[in-house]
Design a protein around this motif. Structure first.
Motif, PDB file in Angstrom:
ATOM      1  N   PRO A 208      -5.752   9.842   2.362  1.00  0.00           N
ATOM      2  CA  PRO A 208      -6.283   9.399   1.069  1.00  0.00           C
ATOM      3  C   PRO A 208      -7.188  10.428   0.410  1.00  0.00           C
ATOM      4  CG  PRO A 208      -7.428   8.309   2.875  1.00  0.00           C
ATOM      5  CD  PRO A 208      -6.274   9.049   3.487  1.00  0.00           C
ATOM      6  N   ASP A 209      -7.654  11.421   1.195  1.00  0.00           N
ATOM      7  CA  ASP A 209      -8.495  12.459   0.614  1.00  0.00           C
ATOM      8  C   ASP A 209      -7.685  13.383  -0.304  1.00  0.00           C
ATOM      9  OD1 ASP A 209      -7.273  13.064   3.142  1.00  0.00           O
ATOM     10  OD2 ASP A 209      -8.281  15.018   3.096  1.00  0.00           O
TER      11      ASP A 209
ATOM     12  N   ARG B 146       0.857  -1.184   0.000  1.00  0.00           N
ATOM     13  CA  ARG B 146       0.000   0.000   0.000  1.00  0.00           C
ATOM     14  C   ARG B 146       0.889   1.229   0.000  1.00  0.00           C
ATOM     15  NH1 ARG B 146      -2.003  -0.165   4.800  1.00  0.00           N
ATOM     16  NH2 ARG B 146      -0.839   1.569   5.707  1.00  0.00           N
TER      17      ARG B 146
ATOM     18  N   TYR C 280      -4.869  12.295  -2.071  1.00  0.00           N
ATOM     19  CA  TYR C 280      -4.583  11.473  -3.242  1.00  0.00           C
ATOM     20  C   TYR C 280      -4.863  10.025  -2.853  1.00  0.00           C
ATOM     21  CZ  TYR C 280      -2.477  10.220  -7.684  1.00  0.00           C
ATOM     22  OH  TYR C 280      -2.278   9.775  -8.963  1.00  0.00           O
ATOM     23  N   PRO C 281      -5.656   9.298  -3.626  1.00  0.00           N
ATOM     24  CA  PRO C 281      -6.017   7.920  -3.251  1.00  0.00           C
ATOM     25  C   PRO C 281      -4.782   7.038  -3.068  1.00  0.00           C
ATOM     26  CG  PRO C 281      -7.368   8.707  -5.080  1.00  0.00           C
ATOM     27  CD  PRO C 281      -6.279   9.719  -4.887  1.00  0.00           C
ATOM     28  N   PHE C 282      -4.850   6.147  -2.094  1.00  0.00           N
ATOM     29  CA  PHE C 282      -3.763   5.199  -1.876  1.00  0.00           C
ATOM     30  C   PHE C 282      -3.689   4.237  -3.066  1.00  0.00           C
ATOM     31  CE2 PHE C 282      -4.357   5.486   3.024  1.00  0.00           C
ATOM     32  CZ  PHE C 282      -3.809   6.753   2.997  1.00  0.00           C
ATOM     33  N   ASN C 283      -2.471   3.784  -3.351  1.00  0.00           N
ATOM     34  CA  ASN C 283      -2.257   2.762  -4.374  1.00  0.00           C
ATOM     35  C   ASN C 283      -2.062   1.405  -3.705  1.00  0.00           C
ATOM     36  OD1 ASN C 283      -2.319   4.624  -6.509  1.00  0.00           O
ATOM     37  ND2 ASN C 283      -0.152   5.101  -6.264  1.00  0.00           N
ATOM     38  N   TYR C 284      -2.798   0.412  -4.167  1.00  0.00           N
ATOM     39  CA  TYR C 284      -2.711  -0.938  -3.616  1.00  0.00           C
ATOM     40  C   TYR C 284      -2.219  -1.894  -4.699  1.00  0.00           C
ATOM     41  CZ  TYR C 284      -5.582   0.766   0.274  1.00  0.00           C
ATOM     42  OH  TYR C 284      -6.062   1.463   1.361  1.00  0.00           O
TER      43      TYR C 284
ATOM     44  N   GLU D 218       1.248   5.372  -0.099  1.00  0.00           N
ATOM     45  CA  GLU D 218       0.533   6.603   0.209  1.00  0.00           C
ATOM     46  C   GLU D 218       1.377   7.790  -0.241  1.00  0.00           C
ATOM     47  OE1 GLU D 218      -0.363   6.547   4.389  1.00  0.00           O
ATOM     48  OE2 GLU D 218      -1.049   4.460   4.330  1.00  0.00           O
TER      49      GLU D 218
END
Length: 488
Positions: free
Chosen positions: A150-151, A142, A153-157, A144
């Motif tokens: 996350p508001d 994950r 920039y969305p987290f990358n999974y 960040e």
């Protein structure tokens, strides 16, 4: 991602130990290990946790190079008479502030990784050594861009799985030793942004990609008195590569001139597939190219080795000819907001020289208690034919260590008390204004008792300010103390 090579050492006795460490920047570490040995096999288990506040802060004063990590590892083996069986498994769970590693535009990046793996291998003992092996790697990540936000920039999974199997054979004859085998390896990823859009997305995983590699090899080794030689070839096919089947030959030769001097030479070829990140990572100031080709490399090396009582030396020269080398580059005239773009360099040739010398006065004088146990000196130099382009900055291939010098001495002060002092000088070829040549002085003092080993590490004693790859600042002076307890 690739195969796991199981390397085990059978323990004939039962033992247990504990190690604890602590030091600057809130660093702490504890590790426990135990081994259960027997006549036909052994089992070893270790687990540990480490953490640190980190040596750096973000622009708002918060932690951004801190980490916490738990690791566990188990391995075992058993002798069934006609066949040995070896197995291993492991786990790594880590949270860490990645500072500006992925992009200098954001100084509060954070990452969580979970990795597990397992492998098992069996080896026969007859005239035909048949060695099958299977392995599996699993990873979850994950990322960040803004830590805990996350508001913004969305987290990358990302979730990856790599599994494979290999069948290797080996036999000896009057003509020498022959080995041949095959391996199949499958790699797959599910992600929020790496890969192609999935027809059936699952949760946050809307993208994905998979590829399978098939390798077949043949190798033969011969020995004629002081001369030994080997040659082989590997055939490679990867479903993620549009270049079809490729062949990669290699050869090695070694000549013992005397009991102390040996000459050697080698020619080898290899390739590297682009990672999923290099193919699809197009966020946070990066722009990836999904059409990247695999890297190819031709490597030639020659040298001489000297080994006699108390003296060991190696001198070598090598020449690497790279094709389609993968790198991230940035247009310097476009300012700091210019993206890093993944590309294939057409060619990148590297010429290098290495020299290492180890002198052990204690062995030369046949006095194990002599205070000067060893002196080591090493030097390496690399030059590349890729001309520096003022319009582009390279992240990897054109930022290399041009000169490297390492000097080290080992001292036996009194019975049980030892010291190690090392100095290194690094000159990196780069166009970064922050990365300058630097030298670092480190030391370690240790005291060994019957059941306890105590040690003290002093790093960057002179407090040098230095930057390394990626313009990331490195820690100044820091100290660490630790102890290892042999329980039984």
């Amino acid at each position: 991602m690739g195969a796991i090579n199981i390397v085990t050492r059978q323990n004939s006795a039962t033992s247990a130990a504990a190690n604890v460490e602590g030091g600057s920047f809130g660093y702490a570490n504890i590790n426990l290990s135990a081994a259960l040995g027997g006549k036909r096999g052994s089992n070893t288990l270790s687990a540990g946790y480490s953490r640190s506040d980190g040596f750096n802060r973000n622009s708002e004063g918060g932690l951004n190079s801190d980490f916490g990590a738990f690791k566990a590892f188990y391995q075992g083996n058993h002798d069934f008479g006609s066949r040995d069986l070896q197995w291993q498994a492991g786990l790594s769970n880590k949270d860490f502030g990645s500072s500006t590693f992925y992009s200098s535009r954001f100084d509060d990046q954070f990452e969580h990784t979970l990795k597990t793996f397992a492998a098992i291998k069996s080896e026969g003992k007859g005239w035909l050594h048949f060695t099958p092996a299977i392995y599996w790697n699993h990873g979850e990540d994950r990322f960040e861009l803004f830590r805990g936000a996350p508001d913004k920039y969305p987290f990358n999974y990302h979730r990856t799985n790599t599994f494979g199997a290999s069948l290797n054979f080996r036999f000896d004859s009057r003509l020498g030793r022959t080995a041949f085998g095959a391996e199949g390896r499958h790699e797959g990823i599910r992600s929020t942004n790496l890969g192609e859009k999935l027809e059936n997305p699952s949760g946050v995983y809307v993208c994905g990609l998979s590829r399978t590699a098939y390798n077949v090899f043949l190798e033969h080794n011969v020995i004629f008195g002081p001369l030994s030689a080997s040659a082989g070839v590997t055939a490679v096919y990867n479903t993620g590569n549009r270049e079809g089947v490729r062949f990669f030959p290699g050869a090695d030769i070694s000549l013992a001139v005397s009991d102390a001097i040996r000459l050697y030479g080698s020619y080898n070829t290899s390739y590297r597939m682009p990672t999923f990140t290099e193919l699809y990572y197009s966020v946070g100031g990066h722009l990836a190219d999904p059409n990247l080709k695999a890297e190819k490399l031709q490597a030639i090396e020659g040298g001489v080795k000297y080994s006699s009582r108390g003296i060991r030396a190696i001198a070598a020269v090598y020449y690497n000819k790279g094709f389609d080398m993968i790198d991230w580059i940035k247009e310097t005239t476009a300012g700091e907001d210019a993206p890093w773009v993944s590309v294939n360099h057409t060619r990148l040739n590297t010429f290098g020289q290495e020299f290492t010398l180890r002198v052990s006065p204690a062995r030369l004088m046949v006095r194990k208690d002599f205070f000067l146990q060893g002196i080591s000196l090493g030097y390496s130099h690399i030059s590349q034919n890729k001309a520096e382009d003022a319009l582009w900055r390279s992240m990897y291939s054109m930022e290399y260590i041009r000169h490297k010098i390492i000097a080290q001495t080992d001292l036996a002060i009194i019975k049980g008390l030892t010291a190690n002092i090392s100095w290194r000088y690094i000159d990196r070829a780069t166009d970064s204004e922050l990365i300058k040549p630097y030298n670092l002085l480190d030391a370690k003092i240790g005291y060994e008792m019957k059941k306890i080993d105590l040690y003290l590490r002093l790093n960057n004693i002179l407090g040098r300010e230095w930057y390394d790859f990626g313009d990331i600042p490195q820690p100044g002076f820091w100290i660490m103390a630790g102890a290892t307890f042999r329980i039984f």
